[in-house]
Design a protein around this motif. Structure first.
Motif, PDB file in Angstrom:
ATOM      1  N   TYR A  94       0.830  -1.265  -0.047  1.00 42.44           N
ATOM      2  CA  TYR A  94       0.054  -0.133   0.084  1.00 42.44           C
ATOM      3  C   TYR A  94       0.842   1.177  -0.001  1.00 42.44           C
ATOM      4  O   TYR A  94       2.006   1.363   0.608  1.00 42.44           O
ATOM      5  CB  TYR A  94      -0.925   0.020   1.059  1.00 42.44           C
ATOM      6  N   ARG A  96       0.398   5.910  -0.413  1.00 48.28           N
ATOM      7  CA  ARG A  96      -0.419   6.843  -0.300  1.00 48.28           C
ATOM      8  C   ARG A  96      -0.672   7.349  -1.897  1.00 48.28           C
ATOM      9  O   ARG A  96       0.343   7.387  -2.645  1.00 48.28           O
ATOM     10  CB  ARG A  96      -0.174   7.895   0.507  1.00 48.28           C
ATOM     11  N   ALA A  97      -1.714   7.891  -2.175  1.00 46.85           N
ATOM     12  CA  ALA A  97      -2.036   8.470  -3.553  1.00 46.85           C
ATOM     13  C   ALA A  97      -1.214   9.949  -3.558  1.00 46.85           C
ATOM     14  O   ALA A  97      -1.239  10.514  -2.680  1.00 46.85           O
ATOM     15  CB  ALA A  97      -3.298   8.737  -3.651  1.00 46.85           C
ATOM     16  N   ASN A 197      -2.624   5.723 -12.224  1.00 48.44           N
ATOM     17  CA  ASN A 197      -3.009   6.227 -10.862  1.00 48.44           C
ATOM     18  C   ASN A 197      -2.172   7.544 -10.589  1.00 48.44           C
ATOM     19  O   ASN A 197      -2.186   8.108  -9.809  1.00 48.44           O
ATOM     20  CB  ASN A 197      -3.115   5.358  -9.843  1.00 48.44           C
ATOM     21  N   CYS A 234      -2.272  -6.259  -4.753  1.00 53.92           N
ATOM     22  CA  CYS A 234      -2.765  -4.942  -5.349  1.00 53.92           C
ATOM     23  C   CYS A 234      -2.044  -4.177  -6.224  1.00 53.92           C
ATOM     24  O   CYS A 234      -1.199  -3.417  -5.705  1.00 53.92           O
ATOM     25  CB  CYS A 234      -3.540  -4.241  -4.373  1.00 53.92           C
ATOM     26  N   SER A 237      -1.833  -0.712  -5.647  1.00 58.05           N
ATOM     27  CA  SER A 237      -1.437  -0.225  -4.127  1.00 58.05           C
ATOM     28  C   SER A 237      -2.372   0.693  -3.500  1.00 58.05           C
ATOM     29  O   SER A 237      -2.012   1.651  -2.860  1.00 58.05           O
ATOM     30  CB  SER A 237      -0.149   0.531  -4.527  1.00 58.05           C
ATOM     31  N   CYS A 238      -3.583   0.202  -3.546  1.00 56.06           N
ATOM     32  CA  CYS A 238      -4.734   1.079  -2.987  1.00 56.06           C
ATOM     33  C   CYS A 238      -5.385   0.538  -1.642  1.00 56.06           C
ATOM     34  O   CYS A 238      -6.286   0.993  -1.185  1.00 56.06           O
ATOM     35  CB  CYS A 238      -5.803   1.496  -4.216  1.00 56.06           C
ATOM     36  N   ASP A 247      -8.776   2.659  -1.415  1.00 59.10           N
ATOM     37  CA  ASP A 247      -8.872   4.001  -1.978  1.00 59.10           C
ATOM     38  C   ASP A 247      -9.640   3.589  -3.245  1.00 59.10           C
ATOM     39  O   ASP A 247      -8.817   3.103  -4.225  1.00 59.10           O
ATOM     40  CB  ASP A 247      -7.400   4.390  -2.152  1.00 59.10           C
ATOM     41  N   ARG A 250      -8.433   4.808  -6.832  1.00 55.56           N
ATOM     42  CA  ARG A 250      -7.234   4.253  -7.559  1.00 55.56           C
ATOM     43  C   ARG A 250      -7.822   2.590  -7.981  1.00 55.56           C
ATOM     44  O   ARG A 250      -6.956   1.995  -8.753  1.00 55.56           O
ATOM     45  CB  ARG A 250      -6.044   4.301  -6.797  1.00 55.56           C
ATOM     46  N   CYS A 251      -8.664   2.260  -7.337  1.00 54.03           N
ATOM     47  CA  CYS A 251      -8.896   0.890  -7.565  1.00 54.03           C
ATOM     48  C   CYS A 251      -9.545   0.493  -8.973  1.00 54.03           C
ATOM     49  O   CYS A 251     -10.616   1.344  -9.315  1.00 54.03           O
ATOM     50  CB  CYS A 251     -10.125   0.281  -6.634  1.00 54.03           C
TER      51      CYS A 251
END
Length: 498
Positions: A94, A96-97, A197, A234, A237-238, A247, A250-251
């Motif tokens: 994971y 952060r965006a 993303n 994932c 990375s969300c 998130d 971003r999914c």
């Protein structure tokens, strides 16, 4: 099950869209040309309200299904990421965006479109980027393979295949395609959907909508044992497994987390059910594998038909002497395809996906090197001419940059006019009769007259009736003068009906 459905649908869409760029017979476009028209940016530029509403509704209902099924660049990244995953398992985590980068790229993209720099904005558009990769890198390999089959078939007295010419249409476009491919492959190999993303404007736009999607992957905290398998698989990375949060902007709804969760703790359910589950968590004991809680999304797969290759006449020069290749004349105004209406209309609506270039059977279209119309199609007649009966480019264009026209309409659209160059004309330079341009002009816009009106048997030279010429380039292409033709076409900024 959901993951398998998504993979099958994505594979079919990706294969068919790729074949649109590889097929040189026009067969694929008759059946599956609509796949190019349902791409997000082409639909926006074409003002195709129906497609736009459909994609928005699809995102609001199911999340970013577009990115994981319909978008060819997104599926291509999944393929690269899947290959990389064969070497290293559980390689994601994971993060952060990077909102400042995502929205910054979106603002730059919109500003470029509004300012009229559509060709430069298209550099980061997903459909256009994949189109250039397929046209400049995949198509030559495909055609070389076809030519090999044609050679083998010919040795067996079979003409089921015919060879086609492979040539470099634009060096700058090839370089851009290579750079784009390297960037996409590196990012997908290392971090999965990083491009989607952080850079992709379509992904960011749909991400804003997917926050409010009805169906979404949800973590059941009563079943989750904190193993973080979902987060490590994932590619967006969300998934924040520690806080049981996803998130959704971003999914990309790839369903990998659902397929990999050993505890069956992730479900694709309506948002209202997820909210109720959070308010009233079920007791951890006496859990039953109640499959009725799962909501299955069924996607209608596109049926792939077999494409039949069309037989086509092969051109041979028939001579033994070496023929010097023609050079591109210096045109004051570039020539744009029939149906594009004007140079400004083409520049504003074209995404430079180069689908029309890869589909042109006459080798007339090639990417522009002009900075204002970079990689957008323009016409030149060194290898062929624009046949009056061909409307292929207007049929395949997904954005409306080249509007659909009929054969009858094309014969009356003037995209340019022929200009005679006295210094290159064979009757004057070599003292031989020619008249090639006049004999082959489809609109009879060229007449041969005596070069000296006072001498009846003086060499005859062409005279162009500008009002009848449509700029098809037949005269320029068939002119025997080398390396520059004695007659060439000057483009018109605005097309007109004659």
């Amino acid at each position: 099950m959901l993951r398998k459905i998504r993979i099958v649908a994505a594979t079919i869409c990706f294969a068919l869209i790729t074949l649109l760029f590889l097929d040189f017979t026009g067969t694929m476009h008759l059946w599956f040309g609509w796949l190019a028209r349902i791409q997000f940016l082409p639909a926006i530029l074409a003002l195709n309200v129906g497609v736009i509403v459909l994609l928005v509704a699809l995102t609001l209902l199911f999340g970013r299904i577009y990115c994981s099924v319909i978008c060819p660049l997104g599926v291509f990244q999944d393929i690269v990421s899947w290959i990389a995953g064969k070497r290293k398992k559980h390689r994601f985590r994971y993060s952060r965006a990077l909102s400042w980068l995502r929205y910054g790229m979106l603002v730059i993209f919109i500003a470029a479109l509004v300012a009229g720099f559509a060709s430069w904005a298209a550099l980061i558009a997903p459909y256009s980027a994949y189109g250039r990769i397929a046209t400049n890198l995949f198509a030559p390999v495909y055609r070389w393979g076809n030519n090999l089959l044609a050679l083998l078939a010919e040795r067996m007295d079979s003409y089921a295949f015919y060879s086609t010419e492979v040539w470099l249409k634009s060096l700058p476009s090839l370089i851009v395609a290579i750079i784009t491919l390297v960037v996409i492959v590196v990012l997908a190999w290392r971090n999965g959907r990083t491009y989607c993303n952080t850079i992709c404007p379509v992904g960011t736009t749909l991400g804003l909508l997917s926050r409010f999607s009805l169906f979404r992957p949800t973590i059941d905290t009563t079943r989750c044992n904190g193993c973080q398998t979902c987060a490590r698989n994932c590619k967006a990375s969300c998934i924040d497994a520690k806080n049981h949060a996803i998130d959704y902007s971003r999914c990309v709804v790839c369903m990998d987390c659902i397929g990999r969760c050993t505890q069956h703790a992730i479900h694709y359910v309506p948002r209202t059910r997820a909210a109720k589950k959070a308010e009233h968590p079920a007791a951890p004991e006496k859990q039953t594998g109640n499959n009725s809680r799962r909501e299955f999304l069924t996607l209608t797969g596109v049926l792939a038909g077999s494409a039949l290759l069309k037989a086509q006449e092969m051109k041979v020069d028939g001579g033994l002497a070496a023929i010097e290749e023609k050079k591109v004349p210096k045109r004051a105004t570039p020539i744009t395809p029939p149906g594009s209406q004007s140079a400004s209309h083409l520049a504003q609506h074209c995404t430079a996906c180069q689908l029309c270039i890869s589909s042109c059977p006459n080798q007339v279209l090639r990417p522009s090197g002009n900075l204002m119309t970079f990689m957008q199609p323009e016409m030149s007649y060194e290898r062929g001419y624009c046949r009056p009966e061909c409307t292929r480019c207007s049929e395949v264009c997904p954005t409306g940059a080249i509007r659909p026209i009929t054969v009858a309409e094309k014969s009356s659209i003037q995209i340019g006019h022929a200009v005679w160059v006295k210094e290159n004309c064979v009757p004057l330079t070599d003292g031989v009769d020619c008249g090639n341009c006049a004999r082959h002009c489809p609109t009879s816009a060229i007449q041969m007259v005596a070069s000296n009106p006072d001498v009846a048997d003086s060499p005859k030279i062409p005279v162009v009736n500008v009002e009848r010429c449509i700029g098809c380039g037949t005269c320029e292409n068939l002119c025997p003068a080398r390396p520059f033709s004695a007659i060439y076409v000057e483009g018109h900024k605005n097309h007109r009906i004659i």
